[in-house]
Design an enzyme around this catalytic site. Structure first.
Site, PDB file in Angstrom:
ATOM      1  N   ARG A  45     -11.972  13.536  13.190  1.00  0.00           N
ATOM      2  CA  ARG A  45     -13.044  14.372  12.656  1.00  0.00           C
ATOM      3  C   ARG A  45     -14.284  13.488  12.546  1.00  0.00           C
ATOM      4  NH1 ARG A  45      -9.062  14.324   8.516  1.00  0.00           N
ATOM      5  NH2 ARG A  45      -9.317  12.559   7.096  1.00  0.00           N
ATOM      6  N   ASN A  57     -12.824  -4.981   9.112  1.00  0.00           N
ATOM      7  CA  ASN A  57     -12.345  -3.601   9.024  1.00  0.00           C
ATOM      8  C   ASN A  57     -13.326  -2.711   9.795  1.00  0.00           C
ATOM      9  OD1 ASN A  57     -11.634  -1.014   8.317  1.00  0.00           O
ATOM     10  ND2 ASN A  57     -11.609  -1.362   6.113  1.00  0.00           N
ATOM     11  N   VAL A  95       0.854  -1.183   0.000  1.00  0.00           N
ATOM     12  CA  VAL A  95       0.000   0.000   0.000  1.00  0.00           C
ATOM     13  C   VAL A  95       0.891   1.235   0.000  1.00  0.00           C
ATOM     14  CG1 VAL A  95      -1.828   1.245   1.213  1.00  0.00           C
ATOM     15  CG2 VAL A  95      -1.734  -1.256   1.319  1.00  0.00           C
TER      16      VAL A  95
END
Length: 380
Positions: free
Chosen positions: A296, A214, A164
């Site tokens: 956030r 996940n 990744v």
């Protein structure tokens, strides 16, 4: 329908909120102005503070959907249609000395750092992908290297494909954009071309985990309430890692919550106040690994805020784009009236002169996920 917390409880009575991604050239953010504008009303239902929203989210059609669902309609006083109007509202808020809560930092000429609800530099730092292993014990972080752009291909040889690649600077990313999953050497070369077209000088080279689950594990912090676990959901992503929604889960492993709490505690020590969600992977071997930190509001934040109110054992957050606006609105109306579907925002494409697809963000709930997915086919 009372949320676990309101944004007023978290950010204070002087707070105002702009969810909009800043108007700036960022290659690692979704490049779809209508989708970015559509999401501005997603958190209104639990805000209880002024939210800066696009005008197309405040139409009569949107209001009727909330009325059909038996939800309160909170028309927002601060609305924009253009970049100029958006920035004018920010300036007025700054001149009024409001505590401005943002999803992302704006350029200094758009909003000075002194007007944020918390220290702006700290906010940007803890959201940086490169800072992840400084907030958490490295045993909870995938094998990764932060290297100059020129050394990416050589470094990638030390990690078995696939790998990744992520931007290694403090540029904000969202929804999986900027995260490149490379299964071949050619894919690494293609990714490097994208990095070379940006201002990124360093790249994170990270192992691709063998994922069992996940999670988006979310917490809330304010001095008045301390650190509170909001909940967790399973994330829906494409094979390329692009975010597509969330499914609620109740049996969250304790070690996932513990790792999330440790990250939140460290963020609070850095000065963070607000809602945060962390992408935590449970691998096929049972390890917990953190792959992204989002200090956030997250896509499924509203779902977790209202989960205890939903009369069901399964719930899902998702958003949809119309192929035919009239037909799209009719299907949504029918589904909402049938029950089990609650609107978060409706972006009315017919509010524009040019042909524009409508967009809809929502919360599903039912006795099991298969029933939700069966009904969802009518929207898909």
């Amino acid at each position: 329908m009372q949320p676990k917390f309101t944004m007023r409880q978290i950010y204070g009575d002087n707070a105002v909120y702009t969810p909009r991604t800043p108007y700036s050239d960022n290659p690692w953010m979704l490049d779809d102005c209508h989708q970015l504008d559509a999401l501005t009303a997603r958190e209104v239902l639990f805000a209880d503070i002024p939210v800066l929203v696009h005008e197309a989210t405040q139409t009569k059609k949107a209001q009727r959907l909330f009325e059909h669902a038996g939800l309160p309609w909170h028309e927002q006083a601060y609305q924009y249609r253009s970049q100029e109007q958006y920035l004018a509202h920010l300036k007025n808020w700054a001149d009024s000395e409001k505590d401005i809560v943002c999803q992302y930092l704006h350029a200094p000429d758009q909003l000075a750092t002194t007007h944020y609800w918390m220290d702006a530099e700290a906010f940007n730092r803890i959201n940086s992908k490169v800072y992840l292993d400084q907030l958490l014990d490295t045993k909870y972080v995938p094998k990764r290297y932060v290297v100059p752009l020129s050394q990416v291909q050589a470094t990638a040889q030390y990690i078995t494909l696939p790998v990744v690649l992520k931007p290694g600077d403090e540029s904000p990313t969202s929804g999986g954009y900027g995260v490149m999953i490379c299964h071949t050497k050619q894919a690494i070369t293609d990714a490097l071309r994208k990095f070379q077209q940006s201002d990124t000088s360093t790249v994170i080279v990270e192992e691709l985990l063998h994922t069992a689950k996940n999670y988006s594990c979310q917490f809330v912090y304010a001095p008045s309430i301390g650190i509170q676990f909001l909940g967790a959901s399973l994330q829906i992503t494409t094979d390329d890692g692009i975010y597509k929604g969330n499914i609620i889960v109740e049996d969250v492993p304790k070690k996932v919550i513990d790792v999330g709490r440790a990250i939140m505690q460290q963020g609070v020590e850095e000065g963070f106040i607000g809602i945060a969600g962390f992408d935590l992977i449970v691998t096929t071997t049972g390890d917990v690994q953190a792959i992204d930190l989002n200090f956030r509001q997250n896509g499924s934040t509203a779902l977790l805020m209202f989960w205890e109110n939903l009369n069901g054992t399964a719930a899902k957050y998702c958003s949809y784009v119309a192929k035919d606006n009239k037909h799209f609105y009719k299907i949504i109306t029918d589904l909402v009236q049938e029950g089990g579907l609650l609107p978060l925002s409706y972006y009315d494409g017919d509010d524009f002169d040019d042909p524009t697809p409508s967009r809809f963000a929502c919360m599903w709930y039912d006795t099991d996920l298969s029933r939700i997915e069966h009904r969802e086919q009518r929207l898909l």
